[in-house]
Design an enzyme around this catalytic site. Structure first.
Site, mmCIF file in Angstrom:
data_model
loop_
_atom_site.group_PDB
_atom_site.id
_atom_site.type_symbol
_atom_site.label_atom_id
_atom_site.label_comp_id
_atom_site.label_asym_id
_atom_site.label_seq_id
_atom_site.Cartn_x
_atom_site.Cartn_y
_atom_site.Cartn_z
ATOM 1 C CG ASN A 14 8.609 4.151 -5.103
ATOM 2 O OD1 ASN A 14 9.317 3.143 -5.034
ATOM 3 N ND2 ASN A 14 8.382 4.918 -4.051
ATOM 4 N NE ARG A 66 -12.864 9.645 -1.014
ATOM 5 C CZ ARG A 66 -11.734 10.310 -1.192
ATOM 6 N NH1 ARG A 66 -11.744 11.617 -1.381
ATOM 7 N NH2 ARG A 66 -10.579 9.693 -1.190
ATOM 8 C CG ASN A 108 0.558 0.080 -1.721
ATOM 9 O OD1 ASN A 108 0.732 1.198 -2.216
ATOM 10 N ND2 ASN A 108 0.572 -0.113 -0.408
ATOM 11 C CG HIS A 110 3.668 -0.243 3.828
ATOM 12 N ND1 HIS A 110 2.824 0.819 4.096
ATOM 13 C CD2 HIS A 110 4.256 -0.568 5.006
ATOM 14 C CE1 HIS A 110 2.878 1.101 5.389
ATOM 15 N NE2 HIS A 110 3.743 0.278 5.964
ATOM 16 C CD GLU A 148 -11.773 -6.876 -1.107
ATOM 17 O OE1 GLU A 148 -10.778 -7.576 -0.854
ATOM 18 O OE2 GLU A 148 -12.475 -7.026 -2.123
ATOM 19 C CG ASP A 151 -0.461 -1.212 4.348
ATOM 20 O OD1 ASP A 151 -0.455 -0.866 3.158
ATOM 21 O OD2 ASP A 151 -0.319 -0.410 5.284
ATOM 22 C CB ALA A 180 14.006 -1.319 0.425
ATOM 23 C CD GLU A 181 9.704 3.246 -0.479
ATOM 24 O OE1 GLU A 181 9.034 3.826 -1.349
ATOM 25 O OE2 GLU A 181 9.826 3.688 0.672
HETATM 26 C C1 GRF Z 1 7.017 5.967 -0.634
HETATM 27 O O1 GRF Z 1 7.654 6.006 0.613
HETATM 28 C C2 GRF Z 1 6.103 4.784 -0.687
HETATM 29 O O2 GRF Z 1 6.582 3.691 0.025
HETATM 30 C C3 GRF Z 1 4.879 5.310 -0.037
HETATM 31 O O3 GRF Z 1 4.779 6.652 -0.469
HETATM 32 C C4 GRF Z 1 6.073 7.145 -0.813
HETATM 33 C C5 GRF Z 1 6.006 7.628 -2.235
HETATM 34 O O4 GRF Z 1 7.125 8.333 -2.642
HETATM 35 N N1 GRF Z 1 3.742 4.456 -0.314
HETATM 36 P P1 GRF Z 1 7.289 8.772 -4.156
HETATM 37 O O5 GRF Z 1 6.095 9.634 -4.542
HETATM 38 O O6 GRF Z 1 7.374 7.521 -5.004
HETATM 39 O O7 GRF Z 1 8.560 9.555 -4.203
#
Ligand code: GRF
Length: 208
Positions: A14, A66, A108, A110, A148, A151, A180-181
């Site tokens: 990503n 933490r 983020n 998802h 908070e 998702d 998609a992503e």
């Molecule tokens: C993706 O599937 C994203 O949706 C999820 O973690 C994965 C990350 O993949 N939150 P990458 O590190 O971007 O290849």
């Protein structure tokens, strides 16, 4: 110029999609000012280095508890002075102080159509395993602001992906990323860079 801090934990495909879309001009008026990984072995760090982007590792293993890790993470973010924090496969629960400080400035990705297959424990292959187990015919990905909850923040963009006969979680994961992503994350960033996303009562409105 929208300054991005991209947080990663793994392969960074990503992150790569964002780098590539800035390079080819699909995302404009945007610059990645820092990449932060919680994992020293993340290939995403190599991708950042190859693109000449400042990249740092803040590993929980280097801190006594933490709270100290959270403080270091927040300092690394603040130092970069980003306009937007992009969680691109970042497997760390975001400290509440960071959410407060960057309200509606953290996004983020998802790998499902929220509110399906999301929430605590739904990450990585598990999301796709559960979608296949339930027998849904359509899944997809969602870009949302981080609040908070897990998702639960305002949804910015979603894209559907068809499930095909014989899909395994791995095959489906790859198709969701490709179809998609890697498309909606860069698109969401470009919309935000051009001030086209409004949040009103927990829901976003995309300006034409
Ligand atoms: C993706 O599937 C994203 O949706 C999820 O973690 C994965 C990350 O993949 N939150 P990458 O590190 O971007 O290849």
């Amino acid at each position: 110029m929208l300054k991005l801090c991209v947080c990663v934990s793994g392969g960074g495909t990503n992150l790569q999609a964002i780098i590539d879309r800035i390079a080819d001009g699909s995302i404009t008026d945007t610059k990645i000012v820092r990449v932060i990984s919680n994992n020293a072995d993340a290939y995403a760090l190599t991708r950042a280095g190859d693109a000449g982007i400042d990249a740092v590792c803040i590993s929980p293993k280097s801190y006594e508890d933490r709270a100290a890790f959270h403080e270091a993470l927040l300092s690394a973010v603040d130092e970069a002075a980003p306009d937007l924090i992009v969680l691109a496969g970042f497997l760390v629960v975001i400290p509440e102080e960071m959410i407060r400080r960057y309200r509606n400035r953290i996004i983020n990705i998802h790998p499902s159509l929220i509110p399906a297959f999301c929430g605590k424990g739904y990450y990585g292959l598990k999301v796709h395993e559960e979608a296949l187990k339930r027998g849904v015919k359509v899944t997809g990905a969602t870009v949302h602001f981080v609040d908070e909850g897990t998702d639960t923040g305002p949804i910015i963009l979603q894209k559907a992906v068809a499930i095909q006969d014989g899909d395994t979680p791995q095959v489906l994961q790859k198709r969701v990323m490709e179809e998609a992503e890697w498309q909606i994350m860069p698109k969401a960033i470009d919309l935000i860079a051009h001030d086209k996303v409004r949040v009103e009562n927990g829901v976003t409105r995309i300006l034409a």
